[in-house]
Design a protein around this motif. Structure first.
Motif: not given
Length: 728
Positions: A38-53, A221-230
């Motif tokens: 996961v590139a940091q740009e993807q996480v930034d895009a997820i955060n931006a979508l939350y703040h805008s919509d 090494w792997h960078t894994v993107l997850i949500d916090d739905v448990l």
């Protein structure tokens, strides 16, 4: 150094396959290809979508549905019997009130109620099914959604955080999946908070629900993107890893591991070595205790055993005695490990030893189970040795000497060791009981001040001997070397069945171009092998070669990858290089001649020991080397009655004529874990060669020319020198 991409195969090697099968049937090896980066740009895009919509992230690649929970397609409606491995239908899910009464009202009869397997009738505790997930909840949700605190049994107004101050070992407890190996290792690492912060790249609570976790799978090494739905149970409490103090670091790391392996259920069953490697990327050292099945005393010889059998039994007894680690030495060694803040795990398993298993249960030890070793000390005038352990499920069940209720405790000792201040999962026990009852220790060899480099390559296959890794040392360097085999796409029994034999030799290049072995790791049937050694520097540089030893793949047309991880005190240069089968043979011949069992097959007063067999036994199988020490061609024959083994000669027999003064790898036998049974017996014969002249390459049945580039593995080599060739 960093993670390097897998190199292109050699010219005669086929391209990597997305999935691999075995020509012998059984479990199918499937390559784990698309682990996300996961590139940091993807996480930034997820955060931006939350703040805008106001859109909160839900991971589409690991969604909140049953396939993320269970490895089996029918896992939400059935369970697998631990006795017969067949599946039976689950009972109806309990209501909220029924689960509350079952867990907290002290109904002993209800908690002990069992459900039989529909096929074999084996009993299973009903509470195991009652605490299974019934849904998913997000930590940031507003009641009546969200997660109920499993201490107060209420929705809490305390906000969730990733870390609340410094993390503690008692911040997490094992939940309703059998991943004690993982939870226990994670708890041990909580003693060094900086390690947890290296794992969790997102260290603050994220309203958008996106988190990045860094894990090391099979040396990569792997960078894994997850949500916090448990996953939650009928009480809306977290189902799996239980967090304390409203912290998310434990459940988030567990969810990332579940995603990496395919499901939460895939985390069931594992080893400390796997967990420490996954969480730190560092090597682990296994120490087998006297209770380990591999340390079982060889059975006595039957009456009337012959001379050869008696000699073999004597060597087996000698190896067994040498393998038993001394109690005081081990105590001192572990004390040093803990003083150096190395995380240490301890495992119990009985493996068919019913008496040992019953004794452990009587004393309150779970079996099989994982515990973290927290401290060691000596108390009293007699220096009684004690060990402090933590149970990852948060309950100390130990009933033996030095348990919390033991009369051996004095008030002074309780104050000295702060007995009253420990959490419920911590307990002390006598070292003598620990040494006798536990089967295995695993030490995570943290190397925060060492340099790290990783290189990928190919194991040998039907096409060629694969690749090795060259190391160039520019100064004297202490190194930890770990060789990983490529992982199966998922964990569990299916993955174990796809493991191949794996060993490793480290060779040093001499001034004349030949190689000598400086370190050797016997073949095993594990995910990786580990060596600790010192690289010396002679002249301007010193050149070393790491040679993977894998022979169970020699008949496969579908090559497997490996990944080499090196931690060093000084900079090294690393790269992959083609491996010559002749050099592999030289390595085996040297090892067998120096450390193998020696069996004279042909001797006389005039010739002495003219024909000798050298045998290496390891966890993965057997290597047999023949030596013709005479000045005449000699014949040697071998034939086996075996099941569950793969032969490097492709047949379970051979007839070879060795030229004078040569040695040859007769055969390498490797256990095939896809087999359901293992047995091996064989016989030899030898004598003079009655035919005509013998070429320098010898005579061979089956013909080694049929092995192609692997021919040199079974070609005779002169005793006075090694084979030419090596890594280019």
């Amino acid at each position: 150094g960093g993670s390097a991409p897998a190199p292109a195969p050699a010219a005669d090697l086929p391209p990597p396959l997305a999935s691999q099968g075995s020509s012998s049937g059984g479990e199918r090896f499937e390559r784990l290809e698309d682990v996300e980066r996961v590139a940091q740009e993807q996480v930034d895009a997820i955060n931006a979508l939350y703040h805008s919509d106001g859109v909160v992230f839900v991971d589409p690649t690991f969604p909140p549905i049953p396939r993320s929970l269970y490895s089996h397609p029918d896992g939400a409606r059935s369970f697998k019997c631990s006795t017969c491995s067949k599946r039976s239908n689950l009972p109806p899910q309990p209501t909220r009130e029924e689960l509350f009464n079952l867990r907290f009202r002290g109904d002993v009869a209800a908690r002990q109620r069992t459900l039989p397997c529909l096929h074999c009738g084996a009993p299973h505790l009903a509470i195991e099914f009652a605490v299974r997930p019934v849904g998913w909840e997000r930590a940031s949700a507003t009641p009546p959604q969200g997660i109920v605190d499993d201490t107060t049994l209420q929705f809490s107004t305390v906000p969730w955080v990733v870390f609340r101050g410094e993390p503690r070992p008692e911040d997490i407890r094992q939940g309703s999946v059998g991943n004690c190996w993982f939870v226990c290792a994670l708890s041990a690492l909580a003693e060094k908070p900086e390690l947890l912060r290296q794992i969790l790249l997102t260290r603050e609570f994220n309203r958008a629900g996106a988190y990045q976790v860094r894990l090391c799978l099979a040396g990569e090494w792997h960078t894994v993107l997850i949500d916090d739905v448990l996953p939650v149970d009928a009480l809306q409490m977290v189902c799996y890893l239980k967090p304390a103090r409203r912290q998310l670091w434990g459940p988030l790391i567990e969810k990332a591991a579940a995603k990496l392996y395919g499901s939460y259920e895939a985390l069931s069953g594992g080893t400390f070595a796997e967990a420490f490697g996954l969480l730190t990327g560092c090597p682990s050292q296994r120490i087998l205790m006297p209770a380990h099945p591999a340390r079982k005393e060889p059975p006595p010889l039957p009456p009337g055993a012959g001379e050869a059998d008696r000699a073999h039994h004597a060597k087996a007894m000698e190896r067994w005695r040498a393998s038993i680690v001394d109690s005081d030495e081990l105590f001192a060694q572990l004390f040093s490990f803990r003083h150096s803040e190395y995380p240490v795990g301890a495992s119990t398993f009985a493996a068919g030893n019913e008496a040992l298993e019953l004794e452990m249960k009587r004393l309150g030890l779970q079996c099989p189970h994982a515990y973290s070793v927290m401290a060691l000390t000596a108390v009293g005038e007699d220096g009684t040795q004690l060990v402090k352990l933590r149970n990852p499920n948060g309950v100390a069940l130990w009933k033996g000497d030095w348990s919390k209720a033991s009369p051996l405790w004095t008030y002074e000792l309780k104050q000295q060791l702060k007995l009253e201040h420990e959490d419920e999962g911590v307990f002390w026990m006598a070292w003598c009981d620990f040494y006798r009852l536990f089967a295995e220790l695993c030490v995570c060899r943290l190397a925060p001040d060492m340099l790290e480099a990783r290189e990928a390559g190919w194991l040998g296959s039907v096409f060629n001997a694969g690749q090795a890794v060259t190391l160039e040392a520019y100064a004297r360097s202490e190194v930890e070397v770990v060789l990983h085999q490529e992982p199966h796409v998922s964990r569990g029994v299916e993955a174990v069945a796809t493991l191949v034999d794996l060993g490793m030799a480290v060779l040093k290049r001499q001034f004349d171009g030949s190689y000598s072995t400086v370190a050797y790791a016997e073949r095993c049937l594990q995910q990786n092998v580990h060596l600790t050694l010192t690289l010396e520097q002679d002249g301007h540089t010193a050149s070393y070669l790491v040679v993977p030893l894998c022979f169970g793949q020699m008949r496969s047309t579908e090559p497997r990858k490996f990944r080499l991880a090196v931690h060093s005190t000084q900079p090294l240069a690393m790269e992959t290089a083609p491996l010559d089968a002749a050099l592999v043979a030289t390595t085996l011949i040297q090892r067998a001649a120096e450390h193998g069992d020696r069996t004279p097959l042909l001797k006389s007063p005039a010739l002495g020991e003219a024909l000798v067999l050298h045998t290496i036994d390891d966890e993965a199988g057997r290597v047999i080397v023949a030596e013709n020490a005479s000045f005449h061609p000699l014949r040697v024959g071998w034939e086996a009655d075996a099941e569950g083994f793969v032969s490097s000669r492709r047949l379970l027999m051979c007839q070879d004529v060795l030229p004078p003064r040569t040695r040859q790898v007769l055969v390498v036998l490797s256990r095939d874990l896809k087999g359901k049974a293992f047995r091996l017996s064989y016989g030899f014969d030898g004598g003079g060669h009655e035919g005509g002249g013998v070429p320098a390459a010898g005579l061979h049945i089956p013909d080694i020319d049929d092995l192609g580039q692997l021919k040199a593995l079974h070609a005779p080599q002169p005793i006075a020198g090694g084979a030419a060739g090596g890594a280019a």
